[in-house]
Design a protein around this motif. Structure first.
Motif, short mmCIF file in Angstrom:
data_model
loop_
_atom_site.label_atom_id
_atom_site.label_comp_id
_atom_site.label_asym_id
_atom_site.label_seq_id
_atom_site.Cartn_x
_atom_site.Cartn_y
_atom_site.Cartn_z
N ASP A 159 3.81 8.26 15.75
CA ASP A 159 2.68 7.33 15.76
C ASP A 159 3.18 5.90 15.54
N VAL A 160 2.47 4.96 16.09
CA VAL A 160 2.76 3.55 15.86
C VAL A 160 1.72 3.03 14.87
N PHE A 161 2.18 2.35 13.83
CA PHE A 161 1.23 1.76 12.89
C PHE A 161 1.50 0.26 12.77
N ALA A 162 0.44 -0.48 12.47
CA ALA A 162 0.53 -1.93 12.36
C ALA A 162 0.43 -2.34 10.89
N ILE A 163 1.23 -3.31 10.49
CA ILE A 163 1.19 -3.82 9.13
C ILE A 163 0.98 -5.33 9.15
N ASP A 164 0.23 -5.79 8.15
CA ASP A 164 0.00 -7.22 7.97
C ASP A 164 0.97 -7.71 6.90
N LEU A 165 1.98 -8.45 7.32
CA LEU A 165 3.03 -8.91 6.39
C LEU A 165 2.50 -9.90 5.37
N ASP A 167 -0.36 -9.58 3.79
CA ASP A 167 -1.24 -8.88 2.85
C ASP A 167 -0.40 -7.97 1.96
N THR A 168 0.12 -8.51 0.87
CA THR A 168 0.98 -7.75 -0.03
C THR A 168 0.37 -7.56 -1.41
N GLU A 169 -0.86 -8.04 -1.60
CA GLU A 169 -1.56 -7.86 -2.87
C GLU A 169 -2.20 -6.47 -2.85
N ILE A 170 -1.70 -5.58 -3.69
CA ILE A 170 -2.10 -4.17 -3.62
C ILE A 170 -3.57 -3.98 -3.97
N ARG A 171 -4.26 -3.27 -3.06
CA ARG A 171 -5.63 -2.85 -3.30
C ARG A 171 -5.65 -1.35 -3.48
N ASP A 172 -6.33 -0.90 -4.49
CA ASP A 172 -6.36 0.53 -4.80
C ASP A 172 -6.83 1.35 -3.61
N ASN A 173 -6.10 2.45 -3.35
CA ASN A 173 -6.50 3.43 -2.34
C ASN A 173 -6.10 3.04 -0.91
N GLU A 174 -5.42 1.91 -0.71
CA GLU A 174 -5.02 1.47 0.62
C GLU A 174 -3.59 1.94 0.92
N PHE A 175 -3.23 1.86 2.22
CA PHE A 175 -1.89 2.25 2.66
C PHE A 175 -1.03 1.00 2.84
N TYR A 176 0.22 1.09 2.39
CA TYR A 176 1.14 -0.03 2.49
C TYR A 176 2.52 0.46 2.94
N ALA A 177 3.18 -0.39 3.71
CA ALA A 177 4.60 -0.17 3.97
C ALA A 177 5.34 -0.79 2.79
N ARG A 220 9.11 -3.17 -3.59
CA ARG A 220 8.57 -4.32 -2.89
C ARG A 220 7.53 -3.86 -1.87
N VAL A 221 6.47 -4.65 -1.70
CA VAL A 221 5.47 -4.38 -0.67
C VAL A 221 5.85 -5.15 0.59
N ILE A 222 6.00 -4.46 1.69
CA ILE A 222 6.31 -5.10 2.97
C ILE A 222 5.03 -5.65 3.60
N GLY A 223 3.97 -4.85 3.56
CA GLY A 223 2.69 -5.28 4.12
C GLY A 223 1.69 -4.14 4.12
N ARG A 224 0.41 -4.49 4.30
CA ARG A 224 -0.65 -3.49 4.32
C ARG A 224 -0.79 -2.88 5.73
N GLN A 225 -0.87 -1.58 5.78
CA GLN A 225 -1.08 -0.87 7.04
C GLN A 225 -2.58 -0.89 7.36
N PHE A 226 -2.95 -1.37 8.55
CA PHE A 226 -4.38 -1.49 8.88
C PHE A 226 -4.75 -0.80 10.17
N TYR A 227 -3.77 -0.23 10.89
CA TYR A 227 -4.06 0.41 12.18
C TYR A 227 -2.98 1.41 12.51
N ARG A 228 -3.39 2.52 13.16
CA ARG A 228 -2.42 3.47 13.66
C ARG A 228 -2.89 4.00 15.00
N ALA A 229 -1.93 4.41 15.83
CA ALA A 229 -2.25 4.98 17.13
C ALA A 229 -1.25 6.08 17.44
N GLY A 230 -1.76 7.23 17.86
CA GLY A 230 -0.89 8.35 18.20
C GLY A 230 -0.40 8.25 19.63
#
Length: 230
Positions: A159-165, A167-177, A220-230
């Motif tokens: 799968d390809v996933f997109a990350i927002d570099l 957005d590194t401020e951790i929000r509970d329950n979210e996915f991050y690289a 370290r937080v690389i970025g928040r994952q906000f999209y994925r595509a199979g």
């Protein structure tokens, strides 16, 4: 759209189980599970196990959408993009190209950790509406290729996933690289008491990783994952 707490209660009632039965099945205390059905925003590292007990899709339980919904949403954005007859150069400008990269990192002395995205595997194009929908800026977005099965069924190998570099401020329950203990990985993160973080895998065969003051120098937080595509 319903909240996570509403979906939990609805699924539990359909399964014909009590709060105590669900809590015991996943190794939680009944009051802790009850709180999940009351709090619309509270996350839990047990969510994937709860979904399995209730026989529902863990991604739907967390977000209210199925993975098919996510792909359908992007398809609709693309299909509804304005269809204008333009030259090939103008048509190219209508799309925004994002790098699919191999995330690399370099560790220096102490806490110096640098990420590199110069190994571009390919480029993929998206309509401008895609970035507006997700509230991200194209210049802050990178695509990465998933490997391993730790986040199945949400993200699978290939799968390809997109990350927002940005957005590194951790929000509970979210996915991050993230980078942790010498490895770049995609994890769902839960905030715990005392400033600890739980790096969670949806696949129950993988144990959670705990980030604390004792080992946090390698995190370290690389970025928040906000999209994925199979």
């Amino acid at each position: 759209m319903s909240t996570q707490s509403e979906r939990l209660k609805e699924s539990r009632l359909k399964a014909g189980l009590s709060q105590k039965q669900v809590a015991e099945a996943v190794g939680m205390k009944q009051p802790s599970y009850a709180y999940l059905e009351k709090s619309a925003k509270h996350g839990s590292s047990h969510l994937a196990e709860i979904a399995k007990v209730l026989n529902v899709d863990p991604y739907w339980l967390r977000t209210g959408e199925s993975t098919e919904d996510t792909d359908k949403s992007l398809s609709q954005i693309i299909e509804n993009s304005p269809k204008i007859t333009v030259s090939s150069e103008e048509e190219k400008d209508e799309r925004i190209w994002i790098d699919l990269v191999n995330i690399r990192f370099a560790c220096g002395d102490g806490e110096s950790i640098e990420f590199h995205f110069d190994e571009v595997l390919e480029k993929r194009d998206f309509p401008p509406q895609f970035f507006k929908k997700h509230g991200v800026k194209p210049e802050n977005v990178k695509l990465a290729l998933a490997s391993g099965d730790s986040q199945e069924p949400y993200v699978c190998t290939g799968d390809v996933f997109a990350i927002d570099l940005a957005d590194t401020e951790i929000r509970d329950n979210e996915f991050y690289a993230v980078y942790f203990e010498g490895e770049a990985m995609l994890k769902q993160i839960f905030k715990e008491e005392g400033g600890k973080l739980t790096l969670h895998s949806l696949n129950p065969k993988y144990r959670d990783k705990i980030v604390s003051a004792d080992n946090g120098a390698s995190f370290r937080v690389i970025g928040r994952q906000f999209y994925r595509a199979g």
